[in-house]
Design a protein around this motif. Sequence first.
Motif, PDB file in Angstrom:
ATOM      1  N   GLY A 277       0.793  -1.212   0.000  1.00  0.00           N
ATOM      2  CA  GLY A 277       0.000   0.000   0.000  1.00  0.00           C
ATOM      3  C   GLY A 277       0.830   1.268   0.000  1.00  0.00           C
ATOM      4  N   ALA A 278       0.205   2.357  -0.421  1.00  0.00           N
ATOM      5  CA  ALA A 278       0.821   3.691  -0.379  1.00  0.00           C
ATOM      6  C   ALA A 278      -0.279   4.715  -0.167  1.00  0.00           C
ATOM      7  CB  ALA A 278       1.580   3.987  -1.664  1.00  0.00           C
ATOM      8  N   TYR A 279       0.048   5.772   0.563  1.00  0.00           N
ATOM      9  CA  TYR A 279      -0.952   6.783   0.904  1.00  0.00           C
ATOM     10  C   TYR A 279      -0.358   8.184   0.787  1.00  0.00           C
ATOM     11  CZ  TYR A 279      -4.592   9.175   3.663  1.00  0.00           C
ATOM     12  OH  TYR A 279      -5.589  10.011   4.093  1.00  0.00           O
TER      13      TYR A 279
ATOM     14  N   LEU B  85       4.108  13.300  -9.812  1.00  0.00           N
ATOM     15  CA  LEU B  85       3.999  13.000  -8.387  1.00  0.00           C
ATOM     16  C   LEU B  85       4.617  11.634  -8.131  1.00  0.00           C
ATOM     17  CD1 LEU B  85       0.296  14.076  -7.804  1.00  0.00           C
ATOM     18  CD2 LEU B  85       2.350  15.430  -7.371  1.00  0.00           C
ATOM     19  N   GLU B  86       5.010  11.363  -6.886  1.00  0.00           N
ATOM     20  CA  GLU B  86       5.660  10.104  -6.568  1.00  0.00           C
ATOM     21  C   GLU B  86       5.151   9.550  -5.244  1.00  0.00           C
ATOM     22  OE1 GLU B  86       9.996   9.233  -7.459  1.00  0.00           O
ATOM     23  OE2 GLU B  86      10.025   9.352  -5.270  1.00  0.00           O
ATOM     24  N   ALA B  87       4.938   8.262  -5.216  1.00  0.00           N
ATOM     25  CA  ALA B  87       4.566   7.571  -3.978  1.00  0.00           C
ATOM     26  C   ALA B  87       5.285   6.236  -3.953  1.00  0.00           C
ATOM     27  CB  ALA B  87       3.059   7.367  -3.893  1.00  0.00           C
ATOM     28  N   LYS B  88       5.368   5.617  -2.796  1.00  0.00           N
ATOM     29  CA  LYS B  88       6.055   4.336  -2.665  1.00  0.00           C
ATOM     30  C   LYS B  88       5.141   3.317  -2.005  1.00  0.00           C
ATOM     31  CE  LYS B  88      10.771   6.167  -2.410  1.00  0.00           C
ATOM     32  NZ  LYS B  88      12.013   6.251  -1.592  1.00  0.00           N
TER      33      LYS B  88
ATOM     34  N   ASN C 280      -3.531   2.707   5.437  1.00  0.00           N
ATOM     35  CA  ASN C 280      -3.026   4.039   5.103  1.00  0.00           C
ATOM     36  C   ASN C 280      -1.633   4.263   5.645  1.00  0.00           C
ATOM     37  OD1 ASN C 280      -6.028   3.987   5.332  1.00  0.00           O
ATOM     38  ND2 ASN C 280      -5.834   6.034   4.462  1.00  0.00           N
ATOM     39  N   THR C 281      -1.422   3.967   6.914  1.00  0.00           N
ATOM     40  CA  THR C 281      -0.159   4.307   7.572  1.00  0.00           C
ATOM     41  C   THR C 281       0.804   3.136   7.672  1.00  0.00           C
ATOM     42  OG1 THR C 281      -0.987   3.765   9.791  1.00  0.00           O
ATOM     43  CG2 THR C 281      -1.393   6.003   8.961  1.00  0.00           C
ATOM     44  N   GLY C 282       0.292   1.907   7.605  1.00  0.00           N
ATOM     45  CA  GLY C 282       1.142   0.742   7.806  1.00  0.00           C
ATOM     46  C   GLY C 282       1.426   0.443   9.257  1.00  0.00           C
TER      47      GLY C 282
END
Length: 388
Positions: free
Chosen positions: A182-184, A210-213, A254-256
């Motif tokens: 997941g990534a948020y 934009l970038e997310a991991k 969302n947060t892990g």
Amino acid sequence: MKRLHIIYIIALVLSMTSCIEPPLHLPGQDLEVIPPQVETDLTIIWDHEVDLQNDWYYGWDLQDDSIWGSIGYPTPTRYEVRRYFKGDDMFAKHDNVDAFTTNTTRFRRYFQFGYYDMLFYSDIDSKDGTQVLVMNETLDSITATTTGTRGISRSILDMSRSNSNDSTGAIGLLNQPEIFYGAYPENIYISHDLSDYEYDPVENIYIKHLEAKLRPLVYIYLVQFILYNNEDGKIKGINGNAALSSMASGTNVNTGHTSYKPALVYFNTRMKKDLMVEGKHCDVIGGKLTTFGLCDNEPFTRSGALYAGTRSNLKNYLYYDLVWNNNLVKTYEFDVTDQCLAQAHGGVLTVWIDCSKLTPPDPNQTGSGSLFIPTVEDYDEVFWEVEI
């Protein structure tokens, strides 16, 4: 032994591009706002590699692969997307959601000008088509838990609760969650300002990157029990039952961040006889365990820092059944707390068992002796309410 690749973090680069026919409004007229269209590209980057040549004795043959699947982390095939529009207020609460599924690594969506939060998580590929992961979704967040499983006696559950040093105790025996990621990314701003975009003269569009991991939200533990001094064959075999205590019963997608509530996680094992381990002939019991990880724990970071929380009150025990040469079965326990803390996001757990020092099962015991195969009357009914 073949080389094993375990991913401790999976970085998924989401190149989200806003495709906007320039200009954003027509000159000399009242503002005519053209909603930006965002194109998302997904690329999986395997970020971490572990060589288990010196740590993993059990190996992984074709039969293991047929039972439990690949030893490593799978590649996602579909993705769930949740998009929350917050208007001009980056602190606004979520009051609506645009939810959709994509099975491609590129898709386009229109965006309004303003702030967005976006949640991505990989869809679940259950091997037998029976998903045990349960997603509890609200506008604020999604919590992942699993279904419970029966087949554990009250005695081992009480033993786990006693070993946890936690007054709340373990909530019961959970199925292993399927692997997902997941990534948020929060406060994504879609601006009217052309300086926020990169112009592509070939397509004649402005692009916003934009970038997310994506990170793993379920971790893999490879578990092995090394049996030595068993030349007389007092340990005949196993029935495959094992469990790991004080693991998180859920995680915040969302947060892990994992739940503080501990649970036992059940897994199966196989025995391979007469393997050479550090120059000795040993029997090795092995298996693969998937879990949300340690209780009250932060997701993987490069620093590997462990969030303390309620973690200090918990002990991790491996419970496993051994079958003796008189066909009696006994469940044993082994403290792997230090190993789990050193590998908070998955790794290899090793138990060394000196068969000459094992306490044999009571020959006067009734039933099979296995703590994992109770009578119907011995079930412990458990209803889970997982808090993150």
